[in-house]
Design an enzyme around this catalytic site. Sequence first.
Site, mmCIF file in Angstrom:
data_model
loop_
_atom_site.group_PDB
_atom_site.id
_atom_site.type_symbol
_atom_site.label_atom_id
_atom_site.label_comp_id
_atom_site.label_asym_id
_atom_site.label_seq_id
_atom_site.Cartn_x
_atom_site.Cartn_y
_atom_site.Cartn_z
ATOM 1 N N THR A 128 -7.401 9.923 6.362
ATOM 2 C CA THR A 128 -6.020 10.080 6.810
ATOM 3 C C THR A 128 -5.672 11.570 6.840
ATOM 4 O OG1 THR A 128 -5.503 8.053 5.671
ATOM 5 C CG2 THR A 128 -3.647 9.417 6.275
ATOM 6 N N GLY A 185 -4.127 7.631 1.547
ATOM 7 C CA GLY A 185 -4.233 6.205 1.277
ATOM 8 C C GLY A 185 -2.961 5.641 0.677
#
Length: 563
Positions: free
Chosen positions: A373, A466
């Site tokens: 991410t 996350g």
Amino acid sequence: MPTIQRSFFFLLLTLVGCANPDLHTRGLVTQNAMVVSAHPLASQVGADIMRRGGNAIDAAVAVQFALAVVYPDAGNLGGGGFLVLRQQDGTVAALDYREKAPAAAHRDLYLNARGEVIENLSLKGHLAAGVPGTVDGMVQAHQKYGRLPWRELVQPAIALAAKGFPLTQKEAKKLNGQRKNFLAYNTRRPDFILKDRWREGDTLRLPDLARTLERIRDQGRDGFYAGATARLLVEEMKRGKGIITQQDLTDYHAVWRTPLVANVGEYQITAMPPPSSGGIALIQLLTLSQDYPLREWGWNTVKTAHFMVEAERRVYADRSKHFGDTDFFDMPVYGLLDTSYIKSRLRGFSLQKATPSEQVSPGTPPLAEPMHTTHYSIVDPQGNAVSVTTTLNSSFGNKVFVAGAGFLLNNEMDDFSVKPGVPNSYGLVGEEANAIEPGKRMLSSMTPTILEKDGQLFLVIGAMGGSTIITTVFQIIQNVTVHGHTIQGAVNAGRFHHQWKPNWILSEWGALGFGTGLGLWFKGHKIAPKTGGIGRAAGILVLPDGTLEGGADPRGDDAAAGF
């Protein structure tokens, strides 16, 4: 408490209690435009695009493709993400280019014959990949809002891949750490990324990726979802016993969704709707905070940290049951955003002691009324703002490069509930709402967010990390709006996190301080130290005089650029 246990506890508190960075330091301040991303080269690409007359969406497209080259552990072609846009006139939009489960996926995909989860099957290797959404998302964003020609936006990434770029110390270390995985999970040896030892300053050239980007530059969507790139991807799936097919690629389309817009205190929050869990969870956390004097209690004091942890515990419990892809699941969005329901979740909350997670269950929201991410933030000279979070899920995704195409695939299938009630790689527990189904988008914690104050753009923020993304964004917003930190100070500040289960506070070294750590322990909280940082954020704050301050995270190579 036994002597050894007591000694370890106080050693832990001493480590957790290290000094925090200066919370009032200023980041880069510019007059007209700003990009903050995970890599200085990508930030510069976005700033250059706006110098040439591009708007925030043009810059977002260029930064996305540049990150796919220079930040391969999360920047991507083979992943997906969410984009939130606020235009200068106040209109907002949200683009969902999250990956989807392939048509051949099914709820027991990662279970053995006894119904047990097969270790790593949803995390590493070909079967872990969802159908990528990034390229279609960028095409759709540009078609609807872009100003400069498409070719000009992809070309900087092509140049970086073809000519090469110098590795930072952090990126060299990450590549070295993944060597065994790259060898273990690729059907053809990815020699372009393998080296006995990468070092800071080494030049990384990615010729196959450059050719893939050239096809995307010249053919747009068809440069990825059809033709040579699609063929290479499908061949890779067949060699590695994956299940993504040409039909899956053909059928994939990003979706424009109605953003979540909520007024919390003096701020208007624009956030991503499901399948992002981040928007609803963030609004819940900010709403819960309204009834408590956090400014008076002070930043990261025992009372403030205790309250934030207890709020997070309840919000993540709701996430486990009620959140999923609204195209497949009748998610009670209205009820989850109902102020009365949100505030009811703190029934039983005590300022004096921690609530064991075993005693906290998902709530029952009212029925709806009819009705690795990475993140980058951008503001253009016209005042348009874009907040984008994009990911491969774990660092370097499923570790598989598409042979001949040079890009990594995601392992987003692990974001489904592989088995209801069984934690995923981030420890998050999900239920039926997030079970695997063909064509379904997996739940995400990504939280791209834009704040307004008095009808004007105020803050563009988001993070990677996350399950910690939501709490990272929450804490940064609180740091700025409640405690008066600069955006750079707010991003620098130590962070902590609670997600209901497991039942402990995850804390960066130095985030809480000795006194707060001790006070939380006396209230019954457990604290687990986290090395390497919690989340990485990218923010832009509009200052009172209209200039822009960038908040680039020191936990990585993040950088702000602008003019």
